[in-house]
Design an enzyme around this catalytic site. Structure first.
Site, PDB file in Angstrom:
ATOM      1  N   TYR A 144      11.222 -21.547  12.613  1.00  0.00           N
ATOM      2  CA  TYR A 144      11.517 -22.628  11.670  1.00  0.00           C
ATOM      3  C   TYR A 144      12.877 -23.234  12.007  1.00  0.00           C
ATOM      4  CZ  TYR A 144      11.432 -24.735   6.920  1.00  0.00           C
ATOM      5  OH  TYR A 144      11.383 -25.574   5.827  1.00  0.00           O
ATOM      6  N   LYS A 170       7.988 -25.001  13.382  1.00  0.00           N
ATOM      7  CA  LYS A 170       8.050 -25.795  12.153  1.00  0.00           C
ATOM      8  C   LYS A 170       9.357 -26.563  12.134  1.00  0.00           C
ATOM      9  CE  LYS A 170       7.289 -25.358   7.162  1.00  0.00           C
ATOM     10  NZ  LYS A 170       8.496 -25.809   6.487  1.00  0.00           N
TER      11      LYS A 170
HETATM   12  O1  LIG Z   1      10.238 -23.624   3.122  1.00  0.00           O
HETATM   13  C1  LIG Z   1       9.531 -24.373   2.449  1.00  0.00           C
HETATM   14  O2  LIG Z   1       9.167 -24.119   1.318  1.00  0.00           O
HETATM   15  C2  LIG Z   1       9.100 -25.609   3.118  1.00  0.00           C
HETATM   16  O3  LIG Z   1       9.782 -26.087   3.933  1.00  0.00           O
HETATM   17  C3  LIG Z   1       7.806 -26.206   2.873  1.00  0.00           C
HETATM   18  C4  LIG Z   1       7.765 -27.235   1.820  1.00  0.00           C
HETATM   19  O4  LIG Z   1       6.427 -27.262   1.480  1.00  0.00           O
HETATM   20  C5  LIG Z   1       8.223 -28.618   2.316  1.00  0.00           C
HETATM   21  O5  LIG Z   1       7.463 -29.002   3.442  1.00  0.00           O
HETATM   22  C6  LIG Z   1       7.977 -29.592   1.172  1.00  0.00           C
HETATM   23  O6  LIG Z   1       8.828 -29.588   0.265  1.00  0.00           O
HETATM   24  O7  LIG Z   1       6.978 -30.324   1.201  1.00  0.00           O
END
Ligand SMILES: O=C([O-])C(=O)C[C@H](O)[C@@H](O)C(=O)[O-]
Length: 304
Positions: A144, A170
């Site tokens: 990530y 990611k």
């Molecule tokens: O760590 C996390 O929760 C994310 O980065 C995923 C989230 O779903 C992000 O993509 C969003 O806020 O839509």
């Protein structure tokens, strides 16, 4: 072994909509397993390709080891046979290894490796960190890029060579040159996920970069709308994409941008507003104000 090989996990996350369930806390801020089970059972039928337990939206950064095990075990058990579970893991190298191995022990199907903790580090140091975690487990690992973790294509190539179970990338940075370079240089070695907070706002741009898959936090409280948006964007239904951006996602991100940390707090506030409360956020996050909750209620009403 998790029952899913790294290559099978790469295929799973290479299509469809992904999501990061909220972690349920009770009024004391302790893990609420029953609420979490109810949440996963409510969300599972909406068709996400995989759920990331104890991810960013799941407040991984606020969890301690004992409850982490409970959360992953609860997610794996509740979603068994329904939807794959990928666990968040991170912190210092030894902490990340401990979390990754515990997630594997609890039956998760892979991990999303969150950024290392606190210290700046050069690319070679981050490579050593990621490589150590990948080699500590057998299941699939998704790296990530976010905050302190800012791997470049050259060093992702080194990791791709050294770590066969590293199968996903990611992006939580949002730099176009970096994303295009990584996508072109790594090609089909990885599956790629758009992971900027409120991913829907960036989904069209990332799709154009060759990253059609993203993770939706909004799925936690407007799952039907999140799936409707994903289906629209994946079928080229630009009218519906534009309608939902204008009615929901752009007003939502404007509210979210009012305060640091609201990327998670607003999701918990949304869940409460739709009758699926996950309880309070933990510090250092803060709750939305009453006025902000009213604004969010209006945004939700516009689509649900
Ligand atoms: O760590 C996390 O929760 C994310 O980065 C995923 C989230 O779903 C992000 O993509 C969003 O806020 O839509």
């Amino acid at each position: 072994m998790s029952g899913i090989t790294p290559q099978e996990l790469k295929s799973i996350i290479g299509e469809g909509l992904l999501s990061f369930p909220l972690t349920d806390f009770d009024a004391n801020g302790d893990f609420n397993a029953k609420g979490y089970i109810d949440r996963l059972e409510w969300l599972a039928p909406y068709g996400a390709s995989a759920l990331f337990a104890a991810g960013g939206t799941g407040e991984f950064f606020s969890l301690e080891p004992n409850e982490y095990s409970d959360i992953i075990r609860t997610a794996v058990t509740t979603c068994k046979g329904k939807v794959p579970i990928i666990a968040g893991a991170g912190g210092s190298t030894r902490q990340a290894i401990a979390y990754a191995q515990e997630a594997e022990r609890q039956g998760a199907h892979g991990i999303l490796l969150m950024p290392h903790y606190l210290t700046e580090a050069n690319q070679n140091g981050v490579v050593a960190h990621v490589e150590a975690v990948c080699k500590s487990v057998d299941f699939g690992v998704i790296v990530y890029n976010r905050s302190l973790c800012r791997l470049e294509a050259d060093h992702l190539e080194v990791l791709a060579e050294r770590c066969p179970n590293l199968i996903g990338y990611k992006d939580g940075i949002g730099e176009i040159e970096r994303m295009v370079t990584i996508r072109r240089r790594l090609g089909d070695r990885f599956s790629y996920l758009g992971g900027l907070p409120t991913a829907e706002v960036f989904a069209s741009a990332y799709r154009a970069l060759g990253v059609p898959v993203y993770s939706s936090a909004a799925f936690n409280f407007v799952p039907a709308t999140a799936m409707r948006f994903y289906k629209a964007i994946s079928t080229g239904d630009q009218d519906t994409v534009n309608e939902l951006l204008d009615k929901f996602f752009l007003p939502y991100i404007k509210l979210r941008n009012r305060s640091a940390g609201y990327a998670v707090s607003i999701v918990k506030a949304g869940a409460t507003l739709v009758g699926h409360s996950a309880g309070p956020v933990r510090p250092p996050l803060t709750e939305l104000t009453a006025e902000e909750r009213d604004i969010l209620a209006g945004i939700i009403k516009a689509v649900e």
